[in-house]
Design a protein around this motif. Structure first.
Motif, PDB file in Angstrom:
ATOM      1  N   ILE A  53       0.814  -1.217   0.000  1.00  0.00           N
ATOM      2  CA  ILE A  53       0.000   0.000   0.000  1.00  0.00           C
ATOM      3  C   ILE A  53       0.851   1.272   0.000  1.00  0.00           C
ATOM      4  CG2 ILE A  53      -1.713   1.328   1.325  1.00  0.00           C
ATOM      5  CD1 ILE A  53      -2.834  -1.328   2.322  1.00  0.00           C
ATOM      6  N   PHE A  54       1.949   1.261   0.774  1.00  0.00           N
ATOM      7  CA  PHE A  54       2.723   2.499   0.950  1.00  0.00           C
ATOM      8  C   PHE A  54       4.159   2.432   0.413  1.00  0.00           C
ATOM      9  CE2 PHE A  54      -0.552   2.869   4.265  1.00  0.00           C
ATOM     10  CZ  PHE A  54      -1.062   4.117   3.948  1.00  0.00           C
ATOM     11  N   GLN A  55       4.646   1.263   0.081  1.00  0.00           N
ATOM     12  CA  GLN A  55       5.987   1.076  -0.479  1.00  0.00           C
ATOM     13  C   GLN A  55       7.132   1.298   0.515  1.00  0.00           C
ATOM     14  OE1 GLN A  55       3.757   3.182  -2.813  1.00  0.00           O
ATOM     15  NE2 GLN A  55       3.115   1.059  -3.042  1.00  0.00           N
ATOM     16  N   SER A  56       7.022   2.284   1.420  1.00  0.00           N
ATOM     17  CA  SER A  56       8.117   2.533   2.353  1.00  0.00           C
ATOM     18  C   SER A  56       7.616   3.274   3.588  1.00  0.00           C
ATOM     19  CB  SER A  56       9.226   3.371   1.683  1.00  0.00           C
ATOM     20  OG  SER A  56       8.760   4.698   1.449  1.00  0.00           O
ATOM     21  N   LYS A  57       8.439   3.285   4.613  1.00  0.00           N
ATOM     22  CA  LYS A  57       8.107   3.996   5.850  1.00  0.00           C
ATOM     23  C   LYS A  57       7.997   5.496   5.586  1.00  0.00           C
ATOM     24  CE  LYS A  57      11.362   4.428   8.955  1.00  0.00           C
ATOM     25  NZ  LYS A  57      12.319   4.106  10.058  1.00  0.00           N
ATOM     26  N   GLU A  58       8.873   6.007   4.735  1.00  0.00           N
ATOM     27  CA  GLU A  58       8.875   7.437   4.442  1.00  0.00           C
ATOM     28  C   GLU A  58       7.602   7.871   3.714  1.00  0.00           C
ATOM     29  OE1 GLU A  58      12.625   6.075   5.624  1.00  0.00           O
ATOM     30  OE2 GLU A  58      11.413   5.351   3.947  1.00  0.00           O
ATOM     31  N   LEU A  59       7.126   7.025   2.791  1.00  0.00           N
ATOM     32  CA  LEU A  59       5.895   7.363   2.075  1.00  0.00           C
ATOM     33  C   LEU A  59       4.676   7.249   2.991  1.00  0.00           C
ATOM     34  CD1 LEU A  59       6.437   5.734  -1.449  1.00  0.00           C
ATOM     35  CD2 LEU A  59       6.549   8.156  -0.807  1.00  0.00           C
ATOM     36  N   LEU A  60       4.753   6.390   3.976  1.00  0.00           N
ATOM     37  CA  LEU A  60       3.679   6.282   4.961  1.00  0.00           C
ATOM     38  C   LEU A  60       3.615   7.551   5.803  1.00  0.00           C
ATOM     39  CD1 LEU A  60       1.476   4.828   6.474  1.00  0.00           C
ATOM     40  CD2 LEU A  60       3.208   3.433   7.602  1.00  0.00           C
ATOM     41  N   LEU A  61       4.766   8.060   6.209  1.00  0.00           N
ATOM     42  CA  LEU A  61       4.817   9.317   6.957  1.00  0.00           C
ATOM     43  C   LEU A  61       4.268  10.466   6.116  1.00  0.00           C
ATOM     44  CD1 LEU A  61       5.705  11.127   9.300  1.00  0.00           C
ATOM     45  CD2 LEU A  61       7.999  11.178   8.292  1.00  0.00           C
ATOM     46  N   LYS A  62       4.656  10.495   4.862  1.00  0.00           N
ATOM     47  CA  LYS A  62       4.170  11.549   3.971  1.00  0.00           C
ATOM     48  C   LYS A  62       2.658  11.499   3.846  1.00  0.00           C
ATOM     49  CE  LYS A  62       4.696  13.363  -0.735  1.00  0.00           C
ATOM     50  NZ  LYS A  62       5.338  13.149  -2.063  1.00  0.00           N
ATOM     51  N   ALA A  63       2.103  10.294   3.777  1.00  0.00           N
ATOM     52  CA  ALA A  63       0.652  10.136   3.670  1.00  0.00           C
ATOM     53  C   ALA A  63      -0.050  10.672   4.915  1.00  0.00           C
ATOM     54  CB  ALA A  63       0.294   8.669   3.449  1.00  0.00           C
ATOM     55  N   LEU A  64       0.547  10.490   6.072  1.00  0.00           N
ATOM     56  CA  LEU A  64      -0.024  10.993   7.315  1.00  0.00           C
ATOM     57  C   LEU A  64      -0.091  12.515   7.311  1.00  0.00           C
ATOM     58  CD1 LEU A  64       1.633   8.793  10.098  1.00  0.00           C
ATOM     59  CD2 LEU A  64      -0.809   8.986   9.618  1.00  0.00           C
ATOM     60  N   VAL A  65       1.000  13.148   6.923  1.00  0.00           N
ATOM     61  CA  VAL A  65       1.048  14.618   6.903  1.00  0.00           C
ATOM     62  C   VAL A  65       0.080  15.165   5.862  1.00  0.00           C
ATOM     63  CG1 VAL A  65       2.532  16.627   6.527  1.00  0.00           C
ATOM     64  CG2 VAL A  65       3.434  14.607   7.698  1.00  0.00           C
ATOM     65  N   GLU A  66       0.046  14.525   4.697  1.00  0.00           N
ATOM     66  CA  GLU A  66      -0.846  14.982   3.641  1.00  0.00           C
ATOM     67  C   GLU A  66      -2.316  14.836   4.043  1.00  0.00           C
ATOM     68  OE1 GLU A  66       0.366  12.674   0.294  1.00  0.00           O
ATOM     69  OE2 GLU A  66       1.871  14.151  -0.357  1.00  0.00           O
ATOM     70  N   SER A  67      -2.632  13.801   4.814  1.00  0.00           N
ATOM     71  CA  SER A  67      -4.003  13.596   5.264  1.00  0.00           C
ATOM     72  C   SER A  67      -4.465  14.739   6.152  1.00  0.00           C
ATOM     73  CB  SER A  67      -4.104  12.267   6.023  1.00  0.00           C
ATOM     74  OG  SER A  67      -5.398  12.089   6.558  1.00  0.00           O
ATOM     75  N   ALA A  68      -3.589  15.185   7.048  1.00  0.00           N
ATOM     76  CA  ALA A  68      -3.930  16.304   7.931  1.00  0.00           C
ATOM     77  C   ALA A  68      -4.117  17.591   7.134  1.00  0.00           C
ATOM     78  CB  ALA A  68      -2.840  16.489   8.980  1.00  0.00           C
ATOM     79  N   ALA A  69      -3.207  17.844   6.203  1.00  0.00           N
ATOM     80  CA  ALA A  69      -3.305  19.056   5.383  1.00  0.00           C
ATOM     81  C   ALA A  69      -4.541  19.022   4.498  1.00  0.00           C
ATOM     82  CB  ALA A  69      -2.043  19.199   4.528  1.00  0.00           C
ATOM     83  N   GLN A  70      -4.897  17.832   4.008  1.00  0.00           N
ATOM     84  CA  GLN A  70      -6.059  17.696   3.143  1.00  0.00           C
ATOM     85  C   GLN A  70      -7.340  18.081   3.866  1.00  0.00           C
ATOM     86  OE1 GLN A  70      -6.185  17.211  -0.039  1.00  0.00           O
ATOM     87  NE2 GLN A  70      -8.406  17.046  -0.223  1.00  0.00           N
ATOM     88  N   LYS A  71      -7.417  17.764   5.158  1.00  0.00           N
ATOM     89  CA  LYS A  71      -8.604  18.120   5.932  1.00  0.00           C
ATOM     90  C   LYS A  71      -8.783  19.630   5.985  1.00  0.00           C
ATOM     91  CE  LYS A  71      -8.817  14.009   8.850  1.00  0.00           C
ATOM     92  NZ  LYS A  71      -8.824  13.478  10.235  1.00  0.00           N
ATOM     93  N   PRO A 119      16.323  17.357   9.223  1.00  0.00           N
ATOM     94  CA  PRO A 119      15.720  18.606   8.743  1.00  0.00           C
ATOM     95  C   PRO A 119      15.328  18.593   7.273  1.00  0.00           C
ATOM     96  CG  PRO A 119      18.089  18.868   9.132  1.00  0.00           C
ATOM     97  CD  PRO A 119      17.686  17.571   9.747  1.00  0.00           C
ATOM     98  N   GLU A 120      16.137  18.011   6.422  1.00  0.00           N
ATOM     99  CA  GLU A 120      15.826  18.033   4.988  1.00  0.00           C
ATOM    100  C   GLU A 120      14.590  17.194   4.678  1.00  0.00           C
ATOM    101  OE1 GLU A 120      17.886  17.079   0.638  1.00  0.00           O
ATOM    102  OE2 GLU A 120      19.118  17.139   2.464  1.00  0.00           O
ATOM    103  N   ALA A 121      14.521  16.000   5.236  1.00  0.00           N
ATOM    104  CA  ALA A 121      13.376  15.117   4.979  1.00  0.00           C
ATOM    105  C   ALA A 121      12.099  15.712   5.548  1.00  0.00           C
ATOM    106  CB  ALA A 121      13.633  13.747   5.597  1.00  0.00           C
ATOM    107  N   ALA A 122      12.164  16.239   6.778  1.00  0.00           N
ATOM    108  CA  ALA A 122      10.983  16.837   7.408  1.00  0.00           C
ATOM    109  C   ALA A 122      10.504  18.047   6.612  1.00  0.00           C
ATOM    110  CB  ALA A 122      11.311  17.246   8.843  1.00  0.00           C
ATOM    111  N   HIS A 123      11.449  18.828   6.126  1.00  0.00           N
ATOM    112  CA  HIS A 123      11.106  20.023   5.341  1.00  0.00           C
ATOM    113  C   HIS A 123      10.404  19.635   4.040  1.00  0.00           C
ATOM    114  CE1 HIS A 123      11.474  24.055   3.656  1.00  0.00           C
ATOM    115  NE2 HIS A 123      11.955  23.509   2.569  1.00  0.00           N
ATOM    116  N   GLN A 124      10.905  18.643   3.355  1.00  0.00           N
ATOM    117  CA  GLN A 124      10.318  18.222   2.089  1.00  0.00           C
ATOM    118  C   GLN A 124       8.892  17.708   2.272  1.00  0.00           C
ATOM    119  OE1 GLN A 124      13.071  15.346   0.498  1.00  0.00           O
ATOM    120  NE2 GLN A 124      14.454  16.887  -0.340  1.00  0.00           N
ATOM    121  N   ILE A 125       8.683  16.895   3.302  1.00  0.00           N
ATOM    122  CA  ILE A 125       7.360  16.330   3.541  1.00  0.00           C
ATOM    123  C   ILE A 125       6.367  17.417   3.934  1.00  0.00           C
ATOM    124  CG2 ILE A 125       6.031  14.831   5.079  1.00  0.00           C
ATOM    125  CD1 ILE A 125       8.486  12.990   5.180  1.00  0.00           C
ATOM    126  N   ALA A 126       6.778  18.289   4.867  1.00  0.00           N
ATOM    127  CA  ALA A 126       5.877  19.341   5.342  1.00  0.00           C
ATOM    128  C   ALA A 126       5.536  20.327   4.233  1.00  0.00           C
ATOM    129  CB  ALA A 126       6.514  20.072   6.520  1.00  0.00           C
TER     130      ALA A 126
END
Length: 211
Positions: A53-71, A119-126
């Motif tokens: 479903i998510f391919q990786s842990k990082e993409l799962l984290l990204k999906a979580l952040v995007e879900s909150a922003a989508q609301k 910092p770089e990964a968190a910045h990109q996802i956010a």
């Protein structure tokens, strides 16, 4: 190990179960300490299903952040925000933003921590998740300037950062520095001060004082 999800979550889709489990595990262990194996175990599925479903842990984290922003995006797009009542519009935006913050408080706190460690990964996802929300409000404030509701010399991007910082800052501090007032009380006071500072009449009054 993080306990398995309750039986009440059995009606959730597999994707939602994994996202809820990931939120629990990420919040307790951080992104680096969390493993896909534990997330899958907490969700009650096998690890292969997570990767399908998510391919990786990082993409799962990204999906979580995007879900909150989508609301927040959905709430703004379905609202009457933009009917030229600055106080009512900004109160609506701030209320929705605050509700999402508190609904996802563990994730928000986790992301703040990850910003120091990665910092770089968190910045990109956010940025990927929240940029559309920021642009929506920046555009709104630019229109409000054209209507004479907001001081034209104020930078809309900085105003958005100020508003978001006021709301997120209180959420992050309230458990460290207890207060006698509620988040809604704080929201009302912060918005009153913020909106008053935007008013063109404030600029006129300041100019008179300087003379």
């Amino acid at each position: 190990m993080t306990p398995r999800m309750s039986a009440q979550s059995s009606g959730m889709s597999t994707r939602d179960r994994l996202m809820q489990a990931a939120l629990q595990v990420f919040s307790e262990r951080g992104v680096k300490g969390a493993t896909t194996r534990e997330i899958a175990q907490v969700a009650g599925v096998n690890e292969t299903t997570l990767f399908r479903i998510f391919q990786s842990k990082e993409l799962l984290l990204k999906a979580l952040v995007e879900s909150a922003a989508q609301k927040i995006r959905e709430a703004l797009e379905s609202s009457n925000m933009g009917h030229n009542d600055l106080r009512q519009d900004l109160t609506y935006y701030a209320t929705v933003y605050q509700e999402v913050l508190y609904q996802h408080e563990p994730m928000v706190r986790m992301m703040v921590g990850e910003a120091h460690r990665q910092p770089e990964a968190a910045h990109q996802i956010a940025c990927a998740a929240w940029t559309p929300v920021r642009h929506h409000l920046i555009s709104y404030l630019d229109r409000a300037k054209e209507l004479g509701q907001v001081r034209p010399e104020l930078d809309s991007t900085q105003l958005v950062e100020m508003l978001v910082s006021m709301l997120m800052g209180f959420m992050l501090r309230r458990k460290v520095v207890p207060t006698h007032f509620t988040p809604d009380d704080y929201l009302h006071t912060a918005l009153s001060v913020f909106i008053q500072g935007l008013s063109p009449s404030q600029a006129i009054g300041h100019e008179k004082e300087m003379r």
